[in-house]
Write a protein that holds these residues in place. Structure first.
Motif, short mmCIF file in Angstrom:
data_model
loop_
_atom_site.label_atom_id
_atom_site.label_comp_id
_atom_site.label_asym_id
_atom_site.label_seq_id
_atom_site.Cartn_x
_atom_site.Cartn_y
_atom_site.Cartn_z
N GLN A 37 43.84 52.56 81.43
CA GLN A 37 44.29 53.89 81.84
C GLN A 37 43.51 54.38 83.06
O GLN A 37 44.07 55.04 83.94
N THR A 38 42.22 54.06 83.11
CA THR A 38 41.42 54.43 84.27
C THR A 38 41.97 53.75 85.53
O THR A 38 42.10 54.38 86.59
N ALA A 39 42.31 52.48 85.41
CA ALA A 39 42.88 51.74 86.54
C ALA A 39 44.22 52.34 86.96
O ALA A 39 44.53 52.47 88.16
N LEU A 40 45.03 52.73 85.98
CA LEU A 40 46.33 53.34 86.29
C LEU A 40 46.18 54.68 87.00
O LEU A 40 46.91 54.98 87.94
N LEU A 41 45.22 55.47 86.56
CA LEU A 41 44.99 56.77 87.20
C LEU A 41 44.54 56.60 88.65
O LEU A 41 44.99 57.32 89.54
N GLU A 42 43.67 55.65 88.88
CA GLU A 42 43.21 55.39 90.24
C GLU A 42 44.35 54.86 91.10
O GLU A 42 44.52 55.26 92.26
N ALA A 43 45.13 53.96 90.53
CA ALA A 43 46.27 53.42 91.28
C ALA A 43 47.27 54.52 91.61
O ALA A 43 47.83 54.56 92.70
N ARG A 44 47.46 55.44 90.67
CA ARG A 44 48.40 56.54 90.90
C ARG A 44 47.97 57.38 92.09
O ARG A 44 48.81 57.77 92.92
N ARG A 45 46.69 57.64 92.22
CA ARG A 45 46.20 58.45 93.35
C ARG A 45 46.49 57.76 94.68
O ARG A 45 46.75 58.42 95.69
N LEU A 46 46.46 56.45 94.68
CA LEU A 46 46.64 55.71 95.91
C LEU A 46 48.11 55.48 96.26
O LEU A 46 48.47 55.37 97.43
N VAL A 47 48.97 55.41 95.24
CA VAL A 47 50.38 55.09 95.52
C VAL A 47 51.26 56.33 95.63
O VAL A 47 52.36 56.26 96.21
N GLU A 48 50.83 57.48 95.10
CA GLU A 48 51.67 58.68 95.20
C GLU A 48 52.01 59.06 96.64
O GLU A 48 53.14 59.46 96.91
N PRO A 49 51.06 58.93 97.59
CA PRO A 49 51.43 59.23 98.99
C PRO A 49 52.52 58.31 99.51
O PRO A 49 53.32 58.72 100.38
N LEU A 50 52.59 57.08 99.01
CA LEU A 50 53.65 56.17 99.45
C LEU A 50 55.01 56.68 99.00
O LEU A 50 55.99 56.65 99.75
#
Length: 227
Positions: free
Chosen positions: A179-192
């Motif tokens: 879940q931690t990895a998913l949250l971090e990934a979400r922060r990076l991919v939302e701008p895309l």
């Protein structure tokens, strides 16, 4: 069914989306020591989206979603898009996994009563190199009234959550670290996701490490996933 409810159904991990048997090369990368913890899993997740999904699968999804359900014209155009996806996807393992997942998704909706999914599943099965997941997602999301923005978010999240779940099953991380990895990934991919796909976008990707991992997966003696 409203777009939001339709999107939630598509994103439900319990929904038989046809992609749960595939790790997108993660199994080989774990065996080779490239993905070993939450940090390396996060990099794998973000690379999968930024360097592949956003520039390739997302483009295909958008084009498939826009084709609508006006048969047979839309079916012909979707088959052409499917064939384009086939010839521009490197590696037979990646192509096969995408087709199997797409046919699986279409088959699920066909069993739920979708005439469009059943029709296109039969067409894809009878046409060499067709049935890719992004094409199928665009069709079923459009039929179920899921907006393009929701369709993109659902497809992206399905990829991320599926890969994170694969990492848990492979023993790389626990549920909390996933879940931690998913949250971090979400922060990076939302701008895309905030930037729409250009009308003249051409599907392209550059993930050589993952592509090689996918092809090498067939050499493994013991395999938990199909790819």
């Amino acid at each position: 069914m409203t777009s939001s409810l339709g999107a939630l159904l598509q994103a439900d991990p319990a929904f038989a989306s046809g992609a749960t048997s595939f790790s997108s090369g993660l199994e080989t990368l774990v065996a080779d020591g490239f993905v070993t913890d939450a940090d390396t899993l996060t990099r794998f997740l973000t690379d999968s989206v930024a360097l592949r999904w956003n520039t390739f699968d997302r483009v295909v999804l958008v084009r498939s979603h826009a084709l609508g359900l006006d048969t047979p014209r839309s079916d012909d155009a979707r088959l052409a898009l499917d064939r384009e996806t086939e010839i521009t996807t490197p590696g037979e393992r990646a192509r096969s996994a995408s087709r199997r997942a797409g046919i699986g998704l279409l088959g699920t909706w066909a069993r739920l009563g979708s005439l469009a999914a059943a029709r296109y599943r039969d067409l894809a099965r009878s046409t060499t190199g067709c049935g890719h997941l992004a094409v199928a997602q665009g069709l079923v999301h459009a039929e179920q009234g899921v907006s393009l923005a929701d369709s993109e978010a659902v497809a992206c999240w399905a990829l991320l959550s599926g890969q994170a779940s694969s990492a848990v099953r492979l023993g790389v991380v626990g549920h909390r670290a996933a879940q931690t990895a998913l949250l971090e990934a979400r922060r990076l991919v939302e701008p895309l996701l905030a930037h729409p796909v250009a009308a003249d976008a051409v599907p392209h990707a550059f993930t050589p490490v993952t592509d090689i991992a996918l092809e090498r997966h067939s050499l493994a003696e013991l395999k938990l996933f199909a790819s």
